[in-house]
Design an enzyme around this catalytic site. Structure first.
Site: not given
Length: 632
Positions: A21, A23, A61, A129-130, A218
């Site tokens: 994550d 991001h 992510d 999921n991103h 994830h």
């Protein structure tokens, strides 16, 4: 089983840096927080190099957006090249079939064994999921970085009905590691697969008890150094130093009756002063925690949720936030007002219905799009409707329509299956209505859960993409950033649609004014909306019902095209001219308008200015009927 670090040696020990994550690109246009994710990625990669890890394992992510900007991609690729390429030897081997582990990429082998690359720290990653795969090709940003040879993307599932996970088998010295991976899948769908025993994890045939199994899914943001030796492991958590501090607090105004009540004079001012004191306390706490941590960003994130139920009123949050512009990283949303839902007394004559009981089964079952489509088909088949379509194909098409914005997926799937069923009936020579219904049912059932059905779905999606490109629309997977749009405002060529613009700006330009490279006309007439919209514009706002209805019109596309060419208004300029269908009752009007437009556009387009060539005083709407224009 966790083991003290001192008992783990180096020759037989896997050293794995785990991170999830990140991001990349989150709030990258924010003046204060824009570089936060890039600093964190640099810290993670530097930590991997400092600890001399065997490889990096990312849990999804990596990117915040499915279509990151050019700056985000450039920064990511540059950092990976800086830290992960070099002459350091790789001390472990891969024993499994790499063509199975990396079957979804163009290069089905691990990147450090590529003779054209020199990798010192391999990166293995699943998608989140991103940054999940989208479009008819099923590509994601990780596939782009993987094609550059910088990461190894694994854990993708090609089926929505069942999952079979084949591990990447690694060996370092005497330690054997089986790395399993599964990219992001909606929780309801994954739960249903587990319940129905549709998830299979393969195991090595030889020495099954000697393998250390590691499953990558994830998760939330963290990093850690995992050491594996034999069947023993040790996980050392590594706190990130470049992460911005975040403090959040809940305030319930009704709990502070000793300070104020809704009837207290100037209660709103007192509540504002009370919140101000709380923010100051949180800033002081952040300052104390930041002492000695030079890599931590200076301005923290502060958030106070204020529950003003019970008769209190909210104060001006914008004015309040101005007091902390130079001290916090989120001055626009320091205060967030919330109010509890108060239970209303039941009306005397109201019928009491337990809605919770009615919705309980739905919440437990966790309905998916596929479930709703299946229920719809079952109900429709009882009335002999839509019997030639399959649940899997229709579910995928609706998912592409809703989640991936593939506007032609449903329409093309219906058209494709309709054409194929018609050809099948002609081949079988079926003529009677009863025999046709029975043959359609048999033909549909014969394709369920087969390779033919999957190929039909893929073919329909490919046709949808081809149709989009034929209309001149930009591919869905192409990143068109805001910077490109700003640059194209004054360029010679208009930006790729949607929305479609010509060289001169019409009424849909910025600020509602026509813009071009030349000066604006002194008294321009209202620009025709048809001048800035292509014929595909109506499809931009279609819903699912429109897609179903449009399928009945697609079978006569050739005839429709012929009729369009007979009634087209053509303008001899380089602007984007929409193709619009006109009525048969006014052919002379179209011809005269064409001649008039052609003479004016040659002189006007050379200056790059958008003029309205119509004599109408009212703004023309291409979506309205043309009979009114003929009467004028």
């Amino acid at each position: 089983m966790s083991t003290p670090e001192s008992t783990l040696g180096d020759e037989d020990t896997f050293r794995i840096l785990i991170a999830t994550d990140i991001h990349l690109g989150y709030l990258e246009k924010d003046a204060i927080r824009g570089d936060d994710t890039y600093r964190t990625l640099d810290e993670i990669l530097n930590c991997a190099k400092t600890n001399q890890v065997d490889f990096i394992l990312l849990g999804g992510d990596l990117f915040h957006d499915n279509k990151p900007t050019r700056r985000c991609l450039h920064t990511c690729i540059s950092k990976f090249r800086q830290y992960c390429m070099g002459d350091s030897p790789i001390l472990f081997n891969i024993l499994s079939d790499q063509a199975v582990n990396f079957s979804t990429g163009q290069f089905p082998w691990v990147n450090y064994q590529d003779e054209n690359l020199n990798i010192s720290i391999p990166i293995f990653s699943v998608h989140g999921n991103h940054d999940d795969p989208t479009g008819s090709e099923g590509l994601c940003t990780l596939d782009l970085v993987s094609s550059c040879g910088l990461i190894n993307h694994f854990g993708r599932s090609q089926s929505v009905e069942k999952i079979e996970i084949s591990p990447i088998l690694m060996q370092k010295g005497n330690t054997k590691l089986a790395l399993y991976g599964l990219g992001s899948i909606p929780d309801e769908r994954l739960y249903r697969m587990f319940v129905n025993n549709q998830v299979t994890m393969l195991r090595p045939k030889e020495d099954q008890d000697q393998w250390f199994n590691l499953f990558t899914i994830h998760q939330n943001r963290h990093i850690g150094l995992l050491k594996v030796k034999g069947r023993k492991m040790n996980l050392q958590k590594i706190p990130l130093k470049t992460v911005r501090q975040f403090f959040i607090q809940d305030l319930v105004l009704a709990d502070h009756e000793d300070l104020f009540t809704p009837d207290t004079p100037q209660v709103t001012k007192k509540v504002e002063d009370f919140c101000y004191a709380k923010v100051v306390e949180m800033l002081e706490e952040a300052e104390r925690e930041r002492l000695g941590r030079t890599l931590t960003p200076e301005k923290p994130l502060i958030r106070i949720r204020v529950d003003y139920s019970g008769g209190f009123e909210a104060f001006n949050t914008s004015r309040f936030s101005q007091k902390f512009v130079d001290r916090v990283a989120n001055p626009k949303d320091v205060i967030h007002f919330v109010r509890r839902r108060e239970n209303k007394e039941a009306v005397k004559d109201e019928v009491n219905i337990d809605y919770g009981q009615l919705l309980k089964s739905t919440a437990v079952d966790g309905l998916r799009v596929e479930d709703l489509v299946k229920q719809y088909f079952e109900a429709a088949e009882q009335k002999v409707q839509l019997s030639l379509l399959t649940e899997q194909g229709m579910g995928k098409a609706i998912q592409e329509f809703v989640d991936k914005d593939e506007k032609d997926a449903i329409e093309e799937l219906i058209t494709y299956q309709l054409e194929k069923t018609q050809r099948h009936l002609k081949t079988r020579g079926v003529t009677s209505e009863q025999d046709i219904d029975a043959e359609i049912q048999r033909f549909r059932d014969s394709k369920k859960n087969t390779t033919e059905e999957v190929e039909e779905i893929k073919e329909a999606f490919d046709r949808a993409k081809a149709l989009r490109l034929e209309r001149g629309e930009a591919p869905q997977d192409l990143d068109i950033s805001d910077e490109l749009a700003d640059v194209a405002m004054d360029s010679d060529e208009g930006p790729a649609p949607p929305p479609t613009r010509g060289r001169g700006r019409g009424s849909r330009g910025r600020g509602g004014r026509g813009r071009g490279r030349g000066a604006a006309p002194p008294d321009p007439k209202p620009a025709s909306r048809g001048r800035t919209l292509k014929s595909s514009a109506p499809t931009q706002s279609r819903n699912i019902l429109d897609a179903f209805q449009a399928s009945s019109q697609r079978t006569s596309r050739a005839k429709a095209t012929k009729s369009y060419t007979e009634d087209v208004t053509i303008e001899d300029s380089d602007e984007d001219i929409p193709v619009m269908k006109s009525t048969r009752s006014a052919p002379r009007l179209a011809s005269s308008s064409s001649a008039k437009c052609g003479s004016q556009s040659q002189s006007q387009s050379s200056r790059g200015v958008a003029f309205d060539d119509s004599d109408d005083d009212d703004e023309y709407d291409p979506f309205k009927g043309t009979s009114s224009r003929a009467r004028r």
